[in-house]
Design a protein around this motif. Structure first.
Motif, mmCIF file in Angstrom:
data_model
loop_
_atom_site.group_PDB
_atom_site.id
_atom_site.type_symbol
_atom_site.label_atom_id
_atom_site.label_comp_id
_atom_site.label_asym_id
_atom_site.label_seq_id
_atom_site.Cartn_x
_atom_site.Cartn_y
_atom_site.Cartn_z
ATOM 1 N N PHE A 12 0.822 -1.211 0.000
ATOM 2 C CA PHE A 12 0.000 0.000 0.000
ATOM 3 C C PHE A 12 0.859 1.265 0.000
ATOM 4 O O PHE A 12 0.416 2.310 -0.511
ATOM 5 C CB PHE A 12 -0.970 -0.026 1.179
ATOM 6 N N LEU A 13 2.069 1.208 0.542
ATOM 7 C CA LEU A 13 2.967 2.349 0.416
ATOM 8 C C LEU A 13 3.337 2.584 -1.050
ATOM 9 O O LEU A 13 3.333 3.720 -1.531
ATOM 10 C CB LEU A 13 4.237 2.129 1.245
ATOM 11 N N TRP A 14 3.683 1.495 -1.746
ATOM 12 C CA TRP A 14 4.016 1.637 -3.158
ATOM 13 C C TRP A 14 2.809 2.112 -3.964
ATOM 14 O O TRP A 14 2.955 2.888 -4.907
ATOM 15 C CB TRP A 14 4.537 0.316 -3.713
ATOM 16 N N ALA A 15 1.621 1.643 -3.585
ATOM 17 C CA ALA A 15 0.414 2.108 -4.277
ATOM 18 C C ALA A 15 0.256 3.614 -4.118
ATOM 19 O O ALA A 15 -0.094 4.326 -5.080
ATOM 20 C CB ALA A 15 -0.808 1.384 -3.715
ATOM 21 N N ARG A 16 0.529 4.110 -2.929
ATOM 22 C CA ARG A 16 0.458 5.561 -2.699
ATOM 23 C C ARG A 16 1.497 6.279 -3.550
ATOM 24 O O ARG A 16 1.209 7.321 -4.159
ATOM 25 C CB ARG A 16 0.689 5.849 -1.213
ATOM 26 N N MET A 17 2.696 5.724 -3.601
ATOM 27 C CA MET A 17 3.769 6.356 -4.370
ATOM 28 C C MET A 17 3.495 6.323 -5.866
ATOM 29 O O MET A 17 3.922 7.220 -6.605
ATOM 30 C CB MET A 17 5.097 5.665 -4.042
#
Length: 360
Positions: free
Chosen positions: A204-209
């Motif tokens: 989910f961090l990568w999705a945000r990025m």
């Protein structure tokens, strides 16, 4: 991405009481400079380790270097405006430039050692991929799971497949931000612990990025809050059992990821002190501690047993240095520098052991 198995007994231990740190509090510019100087010295030693072992450092090790470099660039800009911190800012800039050069050089070796893995995850080595937080909050203990699943349910291969789908770097011309239903289910499954939990957060961090906003990503912030609440709980349990070696890597990875998620309570001074104490000062790396007693020896043997059970790209050197341990350590330490730079010095009567959210 590389992972280890967290000892399941960790979840059975009650969290410890808070205790003060011996590191000085940073309520003045001078105090901030003292802490920052200690962190920078550790990071400079780690950079020399990466330079010496560059042909053997795996991609996950270099991802830690990239995360650190992103933190350093932001810190450099902040400290350039403060006369007292400018000398430290120059050191930060020199270290950031060194890391950038090492990352670029590492691509040659990674193309030789693991070209497919590099193709799938190379975006994470690119400048600007990792986005740093500018809003801060605290974890919510009411979101901690009542029970955890057995760690044996976690598959590194399945996690990597989902991360590749998210990045859109698969071999079948997949588009970013379009995970399968199976991946959406895996990455939102409740009750995970250890690396299963940290990989869910990473997803989910990568999705945000990447700017993903549809499907499971409509609730990204909710999932991030749940995951980091549980990662905080596990970190406190790791502290309760004395940071035994098998827990240190995931402990630092939790700080790395949840710090980037904007949770300032992961930046505890006593946790910083612990991480600094784990560095092999002569080599500059982080990894297997010297077996000075029977309990340490048992923990190390247990770790080796677990490593045999799990397929992973971790690089464990014969001298006890670990590519993944070093990566999580430098990335976590970069986060401590970053929040120090964002946090305004202010006088206060009490000296809490956690850095409060900075003003932004």
């Amino acid at each position: 991405m590389a992972s280890l198995w967290l000892p399941f007994f960790l979840v059975l231990i009650a969290p410890p009481p808070m205790r003060p740190s011996s590191l000085p509090w940073q309520d003045t510019t001078e105090g901030k400079a003292t802490i920052a100087g200690q962190i920078l010295s550790a990071l400079e030693r780690a950079a020399f380790f990466l330079e010496e072992r560059l042909p053997e450092i795996n991609l996950d090790g270099m991802v830690g270097a990239r995360v650190l470099e992103e933190h350093l660039r932001s810190v450099q800009e902040e400290w350039a405006q403060d006369t007292l911190l400018q000398p430290l800012g120059m050191r930060v800039g020199t270290l950031a430039a060194k890391l950038e050069a090492l990352i670029q050089q590492s691509l040659f070796y990674l193309r030789q050692s693991d070209p497919e893995y590099l193709r799938e995850f190379q975006p994470t080595l690119q400048p600007g991929f990792w986005k740093l937080p500018h809003a801060w909050s605290l974890t919510n203990a009411s979101l901690v799971y009542p029970t955890f699943e057995a760690q044996d349910s976690f598959s590194e291969e399945s996690s990597d497949t989902c991360l590749v789908q998210l990045l859109g770097t698969g071999t079948h011309s997949s588009q970013p931000c379009e995970p399968s239903d199976a991946c959406a289910s895996l990455m939102t499954k409740p009750g995970c612990s250890g690396y299963c939990l940290s990989h869910q957060l990473l997803f989910f961090l990568w999705a945000r990025m990447k700017g993903c906003t549809k499907g499971p990503f409509r609730q990204s912030q909710h999932h991030i809050r749940v995951f980091c609440a549980n990662m905080m709980d596990l970190n406190r349990r790791a502290e309760a059992i004395g940071y035994v070696y098998p827990t240190r890597d995931i402990f630092m990875e939790n700080i790395m990821f949840c710090g980037m998620g904007g949770f300032s309570d992961f930046y505890k001074l006593r946790w910083l002190e612990a991480i600094l104490s784990w560095q092999k000062k002569q080599k500059g790396c982080f990894g297997e501690p010297d077996a000075e007693d029977e309990e340490s020896s048992k923990a190390i043997q247990y770790q080796r047993h677990l490593l045999r059970r799990v397929k992973r790209r971790e690089k464990q050197f014969t001298d006890g240095c670990s590519s993944h341990n070093t990566a999580t350590a430098v990335a976590a330490l970069g986060g401590f520098l970053y929040i120090l730079a964002e946090y305004p010095p202010a006088s206060r009567q009490q000296h809490p052991s956690t850095l409060p959210p900075p003003r932004r």
